[in-house]
Structure formats: structure tokens, C-alpha cells
Motif scaffolding. Structure first.
Motif, PDB file in Angstrom:
ATOM      1  N   UNK A  31       0.843  -1.206   0.000  1.00 46.55           N
ATOM      2  CA  UNK A  31       0.000   0.000   0.000  1.00 46.55           C
ATOM      3  C   UNK A  31       0.873   1.248   0.000  1.00 46.55           C
ATOM      4  N   UNK A  32       1.909   1.202   0.771  1.00 44.46           N
ATOM      5  CA  UNK A  32       2.782   2.368   0.836  1.00 44.46           C
ATOM      6  C   UNK A  32       3.449   2.649  -0.518  1.00 44.46           C
ATOM      7  N   UNK A  33       3.604   1.591  -1.318  1.00 45.77           N
ATOM      8  CA  UNK A  33       4.270   1.760  -2.613  1.00 45.77           C
ATOM      9  C   UNK A  33       3.287   2.239  -3.684  1.00 45.77           C
ATOM     10  N   UNK A  34       2.106   1.533  -3.794  1.00 44.54           N
ATOM     11  CA  UNK A  34       1.175   1.783  -4.899  1.00 44.54           C
ATOM     12  C   UNK A  34       0.197   2.890  -4.583  1.00 44.54           C
ATOM     13  N   UNK A  35      -0.210   3.016  -3.301  1.00 44.49           N
ATOM     14  CA  UNK A  35      -1.179   4.029  -2.882  1.00 44.49           C
ATOM     15  C   UNK A  35      -2.519   3.868  -3.580  1.00 44.49           C
ATOM     16  N   UNK A  36      -2.864   2.653  -4.025  1.00 43.57           N
ATOM     17  CA  UNK A  36      -4.130   2.458  -4.738  1.00 43.57           C
ATOM     18  C   UNK A  36      -5.223   2.205  -3.723  1.00 43.57           C
ATOM     19  N   UNK A  37      -6.463   2.624  -4.031  1.00 41.47           N
ATOM     20  CA  UNK A  37      -7.596   2.469  -3.070  1.00 41.47           C
ATOM     21  C   UNK A  37      -7.958   1.016  -2.828  1.00 41.47           C
ATOM     22  N   UNK A  38      -7.884   0.241  -3.905  1.00 40.01           N
ATOM     23  CA  UNK A  38      -8.243  -1.200  -3.743  1.00 40.01           C
ATOM     24  C   UNK A  38      -7.271  -1.867  -2.798  1.00 40.01           C
ATOM     25  N   UNK A  39      -6.089  -1.532  -2.972  1.00 37.84           N
ATOM     26  CA  UNK A  39      -5.068  -2.151  -2.116  1.00 37.84           C
ATOM     27  C   UNK A  39      -5.214  -1.660  -0.691  1.00 37.84           C
ATOM     28  N   UNK A  40      -5.748  -0.493  -0.484  1.00 30.36           N
ATOM     29  CA  UNK A  40      -5.987  -0.002   0.874  1.00 30.36           C
ATOM     30  C   UNK A  40      -7.050  -0.853   1.559  1.00 30.36           C
ATOM     31  N   UNK A  41      -8.085  -1.142   0.797  1.00 29.58           N
ATOM     32  CA  UNK A  41      -9.156  -1.962   1.376  1.00 29.58           C
ATOM     33  C   UNK A  41      -8.630  -3.360   1.699  1.00 29.58           C
ATOM     34  N   UNK A  42      -7.784  -3.967   0.905  1.00 25.83           N
ATOM     35  CA  UNK A  42      -7.198  -5.296   1.149  1.00 25.83           C
ATOM     36  C   UNK A  42      -6.304  -5.261   2.371  1.00 25.83           C
ATOM     37  N   UNK A  43      -5.571  -4.220   2.533  1.00 26.09           N
ATOM     38  CA  UNK A  43      -4.677  -4.113   3.679  1.00 26.09           C
ATOM     39  C   UNK A  43      -5.479  -4.017   4.971  1.00 26.09           C
ATOM     40  N   UNK A  44      -6.599  -3.328   4.934  1.00 30.88           N
ATOM     41  CA  UNK A  44      -7.460  -3.214   6.115  1.00 30.88           C
ATOM     42  C   UNK A  44      -8.038  -4.570   6.492  1.00 30.88           C
ATOM     43  N   UNK A  45      -8.452  -5.307   5.475  1.00 29.39           N
ATOM     44  CA  UNK A  45      -9.027  -6.630   5.731  1.00 29.39           C
ATOM     45  C   UNK A  45      -7.968  -7.570   6.296  1.00 29.39           C
ATOM     46  N   UNK A  46      -6.742  -7.479   5.793  1.00 30.21           N
ATOM     47  CA  UNK A  46      -5.658  -8.328   6.287  1.00 30.21           C
ATOM     48  C   UNK A  46      -5.331  -7.990   7.729  1.00 30.21           C
ATOM     49  N   UNK A  47      -5.430  -6.678   8.046  1.00 31.41           N
ATOM     50  CA  UNK A  47      -5.177  -6.305   9.439  1.00 31.41           C
ATOM     51  C   UNK A  47      -6.223  -6.903  10.363  1.00 31.41           C
ATOM     52  N   UNK A  48      -7.481  -6.816   9.956  1.00 27.50           N
ATOM     53  CA  UNK A  48      -8.555  -7.365  10.786  1.00 27.50           C
ATOM     54  C   UNK A  48      -8.389  -8.887  10.942  1.00 27.50           C
ATOM     55  N   UNK A  49      -7.991  -9.537   9.837  1.00 27.60           N
ATOM     56  CA  UNK A  49      -7.808 -11.001   9.898  1.00 27.60           C
ATOM     57  C   UNK A  49      -6.661 -11.346  10.837  1.00 27.60           C
ATOM     58  N   UNK A  50      -5.606 -10.574  10.807  1.00 26.47           N
ATOM     59  CA  UNK A  50      -4.458 -10.821  11.672  1.00 26.47           C
ATOM     60  C   UNK A  50      -4.837 -10.629  13.137  1.00 26.47           C
ATOM     61  N   UNK A  51      -5.649  -9.615  13.399  1.00 28.14           N
ATOM     62  CA  UNK A  51      -6.078  -9.375  14.776  1.00 28.14           C
ATOM     63  C   UNK A  51      -6.951 -10.529  15.284  1.00 28.14           C
ATOM     64  N   UNK A  52      -7.850 -11.040  14.392  1.00 32.47           N
ATOM     65  CA  UNK A  52      -8.716 -12.174  14.795  1.00 32.47           C
ATOM     66  C   UNK A  52      -7.857 -13.391  15.112  1.00 32.47           C
ATOM     67  N   UNK A  53      -6.849 -13.630  14.240  1.00 32.92           N
ATOM     68  CA  UNK A  53      -6.003 -14.801  14.449  1.00 32.92           C
ATOM     69  C   UNK A  53      -5.212 -14.673  15.749  1.00 32.92           C
ATOM     70  N   UNK A  54      -4.745 -13.471  16.050  1.00 36.50           N
ATOM     71  CA  UNK A  54      -4.030 -13.262  17.310  1.00 36.50           C
ATOM     72  C   UNK A  54      -4.954 -13.484  18.510  1.00 36.50           C
ATOM     73  N   UNK A  55      -6.199 -13.101  18.375  1.00 36.37           N
ATOM     74  CA  UNK A  55      -7.160 -13.278  19.455  1.00 36.37           C
ATOM     75  C   UNK A  55      -7.463 -14.770  19.667  1.00 36.37           C
ATOM     76  N   UNK A  56      -7.626 -15.496  18.550  1.00 37.45           N
ATOM     77  CA  UNK A  56      -7.875 -16.957  18.635  1.00 37.45           C
ATOM     78  C   UNK A  56      -6.654 -17.646  19.237  1.00 37.45           C
ATOM     79  N   UNK A  57      -5.482 -17.226  18.839  1.00 37.47           N
ATOM     80  CA  UNK A  57      -4.259 -17.809  19.375  1.00 37.47           C
ATOM     81  C   UNK A  57      -4.157 -17.552  20.865  1.00 37.47           C
TER      82      UNK A  57
END
Length: 575
Positions: free
Chosen positions: A181-207
Motif C-alpha cells: 500500500x505504501x508503494x502503490x497508494x491504490x484504493x483497492x489495495x488499501x481496502x485489502x490491507x485493512x481486511x488483512x489487518x482485521x484477519x491478523x487481529x482475529x487470528x491473534x485473538x484466537x491464538x
């Protein structure tokens, strides 16, 4: 739920501090303890089988000993029963009786082995099997609980590990997307990065949750493991150890009882053996040899010297035909009397028809004993009948005074029967007393005569030359009787020495006789005769109850005088 409830019960019972050697020393030997306790039960069963077989041996031994004792017991009314008048035979009978009691003690051993050991061990084995099954069931249930707890721990551990790995992958994926995201600055990629963050947080919570669950399972497992090895297993093994100690103690008690069963019968067995020793000590050789005399003594004295028969007198003296015949006949009678004591007799196998009621076929001493024994038996029977008569007379008296108790006339038939028996027995008593008095009188007279004769010869200082063997005559059936006609009247003998075969000539006839009864004549020296048969008399009764008769020139012998009717030839007898 039931399994957990049982484990909780074990935990409550095991909270007390225990010093359990099997629980601490053998905490990891569950399978070996199971095998050992099974072997212990099999050992008890093997020992039980040993006791059972020993009991059967004792029973069989006792049975064989009893059969042996019974086999050698004297048979009633047999010759064996007569043998027990000797001390050695009586001692043997006492030994047989003691042996029978000895066999009884082995039966007691068998019974006590069955009741005090065998039945108790069989019951104890069943209890052991049930208790052992319960204890090892609890042990397996505890082991199953530990296995389940370990599986839960492993499951939570793997889940925690898996969740941690997924959380780590989610974190790496988020970081990668954020860099893009920092490289491309594209909006679609921003939305993907947000989803990946949420998924990572869920996985950390399950762990994190998996970690907490794993920690909880680990704590629970460690607690269960500690309780299993320090509380449950020691308690179960303690109970198994106590069961094993009871088993061993019971085996020891059974072995002590096994020895005591034998020891308790030793006093009685010792008494039986003492009885056998006492029986052996009661044997009296002198008494037995004296009993032989009492049994077979005839009452006669041995025959005296045989006198010299001077046949040379016949050459210096002529005699008439009648005197020659009479002298020859007398010589035959005297010779017969002298030879009888030395003739080989057949064994006495008298049949019923050949033995007389007054025992006259027996020697005087034996006859006296038989008559006395018979008289004693008759006296006992007479006393028994008289006692019954007195009892019936009293009963009749009671019935007369108390008619409601019975009819007095009902006793009369039995009273008459007993009175008849008494009369008969009294006649028998008189008859046997007469015979006994007669034989005792003869024995007394003979003893006096022998004493007088012995005193006379002692005073003269020499022994008699005359023959006295004719006084002691042997009857034709092999028994002895007395001959009162002493043949000492022949001071001189007139015989004509015609030829050397004089003794083969027949005796002269002195009369005839008629047989009143048949006579078998089976013994040596006797002759048979049929009822009504006429025979020639060649020698009259000499007082021994026998008369010598002839049927033909080659057939002669003795018959009972009471069996014939005599017709003497007066002229022949006088000559």
C-alpha cells in the motif's frame, strides 16, 4: 458421569497421608502387579486342590483299613471263633479293633480338612477374585482418566500451536499488504490491507484463547497426574497389597490348620498304638500251651508195658477146641485193645449222624467240658424263661387288679408256652447233670485207682509187668472210652500152635442182633447196617457203648449198642 463420580470418591478417600510401599515403589508396575495377583490366586487354588486330594487319600486309606480289619475279624459260629481262646488270637482281635479305631481317626482327618481348610479356601478364592477384579477395574479407570486428560492436553496444545501459526501467517500477510500500500497508494489495495489487518487481529485473538485453553488443560493435567501417581494409584495399590497380604496370611493359617488337623488326632492314634502294644503284652505262651492241654486232653494215662505172650505153653499143654477158640478170641480182643492206641486214626470229621447227644464219642475230659458248657447254656436259657414267666405273671396280676389296662386271659397262651419251655429245659438240665455226674464220677474213680496203683508200685520198688493198656480203650470212631474189664484174669494161656496164621481165623459167634436203626459206619473200625438187618454178635459191649458184629466172614466191625437188640446164645456165651 459415573466414571468421574467414582474417581472423586477415590480422591476423597486418598487425601489422607499413606505410606504405601507398592504405591510408591511399584507406581509404574500396574501390569506386573496384575499378573502377580493372578498367580497368587492360582497358587491358592493349587493348594486347595492339594488339600482335597489329601482328604480323598485319607478317606480311601481309612476305608481300606476298615475293610482289612473286617476281613480278619472272626466269623460267627466258625472254627476261627474257637481259636480266640488263645491269648495270641485274642491279642490279634484286640489289634484289629484298635486298627478299626485308627481308621476312624483318618476319617476325622479327612472331615476336618474338608470343613476347616477346603471349604474356607474355596470361599476365600471367590472373594479374592471379586476383590481383585474391583481393584484393577478402579486402576484401569484411573489410567483411562489420565489418558483422556493427556489427550485433551495434546489437543489444546496442537490447537494452540495451529492458531499461533495461523496468527503469524496472518500477521506476515498484513505486513506484506501494508508494504504494498505504501508503494502503490491504490484504493483497492488499501481496502485489502485493512481486511488483512482485521484477519491478523482475529487470528491473534484466537491464538490467545488457545493459549489460555492450553494453559488450563496443562494445569488440569498436571494436577490430575499428581493426584493419579500420589493419591489414586497408591490407594489402589495399597488395597491390592492388603488383599495380597490377606491371601498370604490365609494360606499360612491353612497350613497351620493342616498340621493341627493331624496333631489333634495324635493322642487318640497314640492310644490305639498303646492298645496294640497292650494286646501284644497280653500274649501268654504258658497260658496258650495250657489251653492246648485243656482243649485236647483225653483224661487217660498212656498204655503200660506190653506183656510177654508165651506161645511155648501150647506145646506142653493140650487144650480143648472150645478153650482154644475162646483163648484165640480173647487174644484178638486183648491184642485189639493193645494196638488201638497206636493205630493211625483218620481225622475226626464226624457228621451229625455219628456224634451223640451225650458226647460219648469224646474222651472223658473233653466230654466233661462239653457237658458242662452245654449245661451252662441250658441254665442260662432256663433262667431267661423263668424271668419271662415271672414278668408275665406280674403283668397278669396287674390286669386282674386293673381290668381297664388289659385282659388277663390274653397272657395265658404265652404263659403256657413258657411253662412248657421251662419243663423241657428242666428235663434237659436233669439229663445233662446226670451225664456230667457220671463222667465226673468215672474220672474220680480212675484217678483214685491210678494213685493207689502208683503208690503200690512205688512201695514195691518196681514197675508192673502186666498190660494195662486195655483199660484205656479207643472206640472204633477214633475216640477214647473206659474199659472197666481189666484183662488180668488170664494168668495162664492155653493155645494150640497149629500154624502161624492163627490171628486170621474169625472170632466165634456168641449171639445175634437186630438193627433197630440204620447206621452209616463211616469211621474206622465201624460197620454199616440197615434198619431191621440181622447180624452175628462176636464181641459184647465192654462198657464203651459199642458191640462188635459180623455180616460175613470178611465184613465185621463195631456198631452202637443202643442201635441194636441183642439175642445172646446162652451156650456159646457160657462156653
Amino acid at each position: 458421569m459415573d466414571s468421574n463420580r467414582g474417581l472423586l470418591t477415590l480422591r476423597r478417600n486418598g487425601r489422607e497421608t499413606m505410606n504405601c510401599s507398592w504405591g510408591t515403589e511399584l507406581w509404574d508396575q500396574f501390569d506386573n502387579l496384575e499378573k502377580h495377583t493372578q498367580w497368587g490366586i492360582e497358587f491358592v487354588e493349587r493348594y486347595t486342590k492339594f488339600v482335597k486330594e489329601r482328604s480323598e487319600i485319607e478317606l480311601n486309606y481309612a476305608k481300606q483299613i476298615r475293610n482289612l480289619s473286617k476281613k480278619y475279624q472272626p466269623k460267627k459260629n466258625s472254627r476261627e471263633e474257637e481259636e480266640y481262646k488263645y491269648s495270641s488270637c485274642r491279642a490279634f482281635l484286640m489289634t484289629l479293633n484298635e486298627l478299626n479305631d485308627y481308621a476312624g481317626q483318618h476319617e476325622v482327618i479327612a472331615e476336618n480338612l474338608n470343613t476347616q481348610i477346603l471349604s474356607e479356601l474355596l470361599r476365600h478364592v471367590q472373594e479374592l477374585k471379586a476383590e481383585r477384579k474391583s481393584h484393577f477395574h478402579d486402576g484401569r479407570r484411573a489410567q483411562q482418566h489420565m489418558e483422556n486428560s493427556w489427550k485433551q492436553l495434546e489437543s489444546s496444545k496442537r490447537r494452540f500451536e495451529r492458531d499461533c501459526k495461523e496468527a503469524d501467517r496472518a500477521q506476515h500477510y498484513f505486513e506484506k499488504m501494508d508494504a504494498d500500500i505504501n508503494v502503490t497508494k491504490a484504493d483497492v489495495e488499501k481496502r485489502c490491507s485493512l481486511k488483512a489487518r482485521q484477519q491478523a487481529q482475529i487470528r491473534h485473538q484466537v491464538a490467545a484463547e488457545s493459549k489460555n485453553e492450553y494453559l488450563s488443560c496443562l494445569q488440569k493435567f498436571n494436577k490430575d497426574q499428581s493426584e493419579h501417581y500420589y493419591t489414586l494409584i497408591p490407594l489402589i495399590f495399597q488395597r491390592i497389597q492388603e488383599m495380597e497380604e490377606r491371601r498370604i496370611e490365609r494360606v499360612g493359617e491353612s497350613m497351620r490348620t493342616y498340621a493341627d488337623v493331624d496333631r489333634r488326632v495324635l493322642p487318640i492314634v497314640s492310644k490305639c498304638l498303646d492298645g496294640m502294644n497292650k494286646a501284644a503284652e497280653s500274649i501268654d505262651p504258658k497260658m496258650d500251651t495250657k489251653q492246648v492241654v485243656e482243649t485236647y486232653k483225653s483224661g487217660f494215662e498212656p498204655p503200660g508195658d506190653v506183656e510177654f505172650e508165651d506161645y511155648s505153653l501150647s506145646m506142653r499143654r493140650a487144650v480143648s477146641e472150645s478153650s482154644f477158640l475162646n483163648a484165640r478170641g480173647e487174644n484178638r480182643r486183648r491184642s485189639r485193645g493193645k494196638l488201638w492206641p497206636f493205630i493211625k486214626r483218620n481225622k475226626l470229621s464226624l457228621k451229625l449222624g455219628t456224634s451223640s447227644e451225650d458226647y460219648s464219642h469224646l474222651p472223658p475230659e473233653q466230654r466233661r467240658k462239653k457237658l458242662q458248657a452245654k449245661l451252662n447254656d441250658i441254665t442260662k436259657d432256663l433262667q431267661k424263661e423263668m424271668d419271662q414267666r415271672d414278668a408275665l405273671a406280674k403283668m397278669k396280676d396287674v390286669y386282674v387288679k386293673n381290668p381297664h389296662m388289659g385282659d388277663p386271659n390274653s397272657v395265658d397262651p404265652r404263659l403256657e408256652e413258657i411253662t412248657h419251655n421251662i419243663d423241657k429245659l428242666q428235663l434237659e438240665t436233669s439229663k445233662f447233670e446226670s451225664w456230667l455226674a457220671d463222667v465226673e464220677g468215672k474220672l474220680l474213680e480212675k484217678g483214685d485207682a491210678q494213685r493207689r496203683q502208683s503208690a503200690h508200685y512205688d512201695s514195691q520198688g518196681h514197675t508192673p509187668v502186666g498190660n494195662n493198656c486195655a483199660q484205656n480203650r479207643e472206640s472204633p470212631d477214633g475216640s477214647y472210652t473206659e474199659d472197666q474189664s481189666v484183662e488180668t484174669q488170664f494168668k495162664s494161656r492155653s493155645t494150640e500152635f497149629d500154624d502161624e496164621f492163627d490171628d486170621e481165623d474169625p472170632l466165634p459167634t456168641i449171639g445175634t442182633c437186630k438193627a433197630l436203626y440204620p447206621f452209616e459206619g463211616q469211621n474206622e473200625g465201624t460197620i454199616w447196617m440197615a434198619e431191621g438187618e440181622m447180624l452175628y454178635v462176636i464181641e459184647e459191649d465192654k462198657g464203651d457203648g459199642w458191640t462188635r458184629v459180623r455180616r460175613s466172614e470178611d465184613e465185621e466191625g463195631y456198631v452202637p449198642t443202643s442201635y441194636i437188640k441183642l439175642y445172646f446164645d446162652t451156650s456159646a456165651k457160657d462156653s
